[in-house]
Scaffold this motif. Structure first.
Motif, PDB file in Angstrom:
ATOM      1  N   ARG A 170       9.023 -22.949  28.621  1.00 38.53           N
ATOM      2  CA  ARG A 170       8.286 -22.766  27.366  1.00 38.53           C
ATOM      3  C   ARG A 170       7.271 -23.893  27.164  1.00 38.53           C
ATOM      4  NH1 ARG A 170       9.377 -18.425  24.727  1.00 38.53           N
ATOM      5  NH2 ARG A 170      11.439 -17.509  24.813  1.00 38.53           N
ATOM      6  N   PRO A 171       6.163 -23.589  26.503  1.00 37.98           N
ATOM      7  CA  PRO A 171       5.147 -24.621  26.231  1.00 37.98           C
ATOM      8  C   PRO A 171       5.751 -25.813  25.480  1.00 37.98           C
ATOM      9  CG  PRO A 171       4.297 -22.437  25.722  1.00 37.98           C
ATOM     10  CD  PRO A 171       5.778 -22.269  26.009  1.00 37.98           C
ATOM     11  N   GLY A 172       5.338 -26.999  25.870  1.00 39.38           N
ATOM     12  CA  GLY A 172       5.802 -28.217  25.217  1.00 39.38           C
ATOM     13  C   GLY A 172       7.142 -28.724  25.691  1.00 39.38           C
ATOM     14  N   VAL A 173       7.731 -28.062  26.670  1.00 39.94           N
ATOM     15  CA  VAL A 173       9.072 -28.424  27.137  1.00 39.94           C
ATOM     16  C   VAL A 173       9.032 -29.180  28.465  1.00 39.94           C
ATOM     17  CG1 VAL A 173      11.245 -27.440  27.979  1.00 39.94           C
ATOM     18  CG2 VAL A 173      10.221 -26.569  25.888  1.00 39.94           C
ATOM     19  N   ALA A 174       8.100 -28.837  29.322  1.00 34.04           N
ATOM     20  CA  ALA A 174       8.082 -29.383  30.689  1.00 34.04           C
ATOM     21  C   ALA A 174       8.109 -30.902  30.712  1.00 34.04           C
ATOM     22  CB  ALA A 174       6.872 -28.859  31.454  1.00 34.04           C
ATOM     23  N   GLU A 175       7.387 -31.543  29.809  1.00 32.43           N
ATOM     24  CA  GLU A 175       7.346 -33.010  29.823  1.00 32.43           C
ATOM     25  C   GLU A 175       8.675 -33.638  29.401  1.00 32.43           C
ATOM     26  OE1 GLU A 175       5.750 -31.506  25.911  1.00 32.43           O
ATOM     27  OE2 GLU A 175       5.235 -31.099  27.980  1.00 32.43           O
ATOM     28  N   LYS A 176       9.567 -32.861  28.793  1.00 30.33           N
ATOM     29  CA  LYS A 176      10.877 -33.389  28.402  1.00 30.33           C
ATOM     30  C   LYS A 176      11.877 -33.359  29.550  1.00 30.33           C
ATOM     31  CE  LYS A 176      10.329 -31.977  23.595  1.00 30.33           C
ATOM     32  NZ  LYS A 176      10.816 -31.110  22.515  1.00 30.33           N
ATOM     33  N   VAL A 177      11.667 -32.434  30.514  1.00 32.06           N
ATOM     34  CA  VAL A 177      12.607 -32.279  31.637  1.00 32.06           C
ATOM     35  C   VAL A 177      11.850 -32.090  32.958  1.00 32.06           C
ATOM     36  CG1 VAL A 177      14.597 -31.456  30.294  1.00 32.06           C
ATOM     37  CG2 VAL A 177      12.851 -29.818  31.046  1.00 32.06           C
ATOM     38  N   PRO A 178      10.988 -33.029  33.323  1.00 29.00           N
ATOM     39  CA  PRO A 178      10.122 -32.824  34.490  1.00 29.00           C
ATOM     40  C   PRO A 178      10.857 -32.724  35.825  1.00 29.00           C
ATOM     41  CG  PRO A 178       9.979 -35.084  33.745  1.00 29.00           C
ATOM     42  CD  PRO A 178      10.762 -34.338  32.701  1.00 29.00           C
ATOM     43  N   ALA A 179      12.067 -33.228  35.917  1.00 34.04           N
ATOM     44  CA  ALA A 179      12.790 -33.195  37.193  1.00 34.04           C
ATOM     45  C   ALA A 179      13.216 -31.781  37.586  1.00 34.04           C
ATOM     46  CB  ALA A 179      14.002 -34.115  37.149  1.00 34.04           C
ATOM     47  N   VAL A 180      13.211 -30.830  36.638  1.00 32.51           N
ATOM     48  CA  VAL A 180      13.654 -29.464  36.944  1.00 32.51           C
ATOM     49  C   VAL A 180      12.542 -28.428  36.801  1.00 32.51           C
ATOM     50  CG1 VAL A 180      16.084 -29.911  36.416  1.00 32.51           C
ATOM     51  CG2 VAL A 180      14.555 -29.097  34.597  1.00 32.51           C
ATOM     52  N   VAL A 181      11.311 -28.886  36.584  1.00 29.48           N
ATOM     53  CA  VAL A 181      10.188 -27.962  36.420  1.00 29.48           C
ATOM     54  C   VAL A 181       9.404 -27.906  37.727  1.00 29.48           C
ATOM     55  CG1 VAL A 181       8.074 -27.462  35.132  1.00 29.48           C
ATOM     56  CG2 VAL A 181      10.057 -28.438  33.949  1.00 29.48           C
ATOM     57  N   HIS A 182       9.206 -26.695  38.237  1.00 27.90           N
ATOM     58  CA  HIS A 182       8.462 -26.495  39.479  1.00 27.90           C
ATOM     59  C   HIS A 182       6.970 -26.657  39.216  1.00 27.90           C
ATOM     60  CE1 HIS A 182      11.938 -23.596  40.792  1.00 27.90           C
ATOM     61  NE2 HIS A 182      12.375 -24.724  40.294  1.00 27.90           N
ATOM     62  N   VAL A 183       6.195 -26.799  40.272  1.00 36.02           N
ATOM     63  CA  VAL A 183       4.748 -26.991  40.140  1.00 36.02           C
ATOM     64  C   VAL A 183       4.069 -25.830  39.421  1.00 36.02           C
ATOM     65  CG1 VAL A 183       4.547 -28.550  42.109  1.00 36.02           C
ATOM     66  CG2 VAL A 183       4.276 -26.092  42.455  1.00 36.02           C
ATOM     67  N   ASP A 184       4.663 -24.632  39.466  1.00 38.36           N
ATOM     68  CA  ASP A 184       4.084 -23.471  38.780  1.00 38.36           C
ATOM     69  C   ASP A 184       4.605 -23.308  37.350  1.00 38.36           C
ATOM     70  OD1 ASP A 184       6.670 -22.591  39.241  1.00 38.36           O
ATOM     71  OD2 ASP A 184       6.073 -20.755  40.297  1.00 38.36           O
ATOM     72  N   GLN A 185       5.254 -24.350  36.819  1.00 32.70           N
ATOM     73  CA  GLN A 185       5.791 -24.372  35.448  1.00 32.70           C
ATOM     74  C   GLN A 185       6.915 -23.355  35.225  1.00 32.70           C
ATOM     75  OE1 GLN A 185       4.692 -26.925  33.069  1.00 32.70           O
ATOM     76  NE2 GLN A 185       4.231 -27.540  35.160  1.00 32.70           N
ATOM     77  N   THR A 186       7.709 -23.108  36.270  1.00 29.97           N
ATOM     78  CA  THR A 186       8.917 -22.299  36.163  1.00 29.97           C
ATOM     79  C   THR A 186      10.109 -23.183  36.491  1.00 29.97           C
ATOM     80  OG1 THR A 186       8.904 -21.591  38.487  1.00 29.97           O
ATOM     81  CG2 THR A 186       7.690 -20.199  36.895  1.00 29.97           C
ATOM     82  N   ALA A 187      11.302 -22.630  36.330  1.00 28.84           N
ATOM     83  CA  ALA A 187      12.542 -23.315  36.711  1.00 28.84           C
ATOM     84  C   ALA A 187      13.558 -22.266  37.129  1.00 28.84           C
ATOM     85  CB  ALA A 187      13.080 -24.146  35.555  1.00 28.84           C
ATOM     86  N   ARG A 188      14.337 -22.557  38.148  1.00 29.33           N
ATOM     87  CA  ARG A 188      15.386 -21.642  38.601  1.00 29.33           C
ATOM     88  C   ARG A 188      16.639 -21.934  37.771  1.00 29.33           C
ATOM     89  NH1 ARG A 188      16.012 -22.665  44.252  1.00 29.33           N
ATOM     90  NH2 ARG A 188      17.559 -24.169  43.608  1.00 29.33           N
TER      91      ARG A 188
END
Length: 185
Positions: A105-123
């Motif tokens: 979700r927007p605004g979330v990636a910077e809070k948990v960058p270790a689990v965010v893929h380069v395409d802004q998804t997460a498994r």
């Protein structure tokens, strides 16, 4: 004959291993987690896992450099409390087997960058009953941890002896086996 490094271990039974592990993770430790039976399927779902704090990109770098010894582009996954999953990820339903890769979700990636893929998804793996996640959430405000398979270049650990051998061979900070905390003395 090759030289073998012998690392002495210290261990003790914890009254609440999940709380102890959550505190270690919140303090930046990378830990091995070994509990219950081994899962079947393509993913480590929390029984045989390496866990880490998802809040820092340095976590991902440390995992790749110190433990997994793999390429930096390969992703790590979040194990997230199911009731908070849709606050963080664009999920239409549960993802208990880590087979979906929804957008973050927007605004979330910077809070948990270790689990965010380069395409802004997460498994994502959604988890319902997880004391460790609840403790980590209470400590940090983040309802997830980074979860990857408990191995380095070998197959996933299958026994306490495998877990100790992988712990000794890598730069993991701690190992939780059942109710026991193992550290390098």
């Amino acid at each position: 004959m090759s030289e073998r490094r012998h690392t002495p271990f210290a261990w003790g039974k914890e009254s609440d291993i999940a709380a102890t592990a959550a505190q270690l993770l919140a303090d930046g430790a990378i830990i091995g987690w070994f509990t219950g039976g081994s899962e079947l399927g393509p993913r480590a779902l929390g029984q045989r896992s390496i866990l880490a704090d998802p809040r820092s990109i340095e976590t991902k770098q440390a995992l790749n450099d110190r433990i997994k010894k793999r390429e930096p582009f390969r992703p790590f996954a979040p194990a997230v409390l199911a009731e908070h999953a849709t606050d963080w990820f664009e999920l239409a339903g549960p993802s208990p087997y880590m087979l979906l890769a929804p957008a973050v979700r927007p605004g979330v990636a910077e809070k948990v960058p270790a689990v965010v893929h380069v395409d802004q998804t997460a498994r994502v793996q959604t988890v319902h009953a997880a004391d460790l996640l609840r403790h980590f959430h209470a400590l940090t405000g983040i309802p997830m941890v980074l979860n990857t398979s408990f191995n380095d270049n070998e197959p996933i650990v299958e026994s306490p002896a495998d877990a100790l051998a992988t712990f000794q061979a890598t730069e993991l900070d701690a190992l939780c086996i059942g109710d026991y905390l193992v550290t390098k003395a």
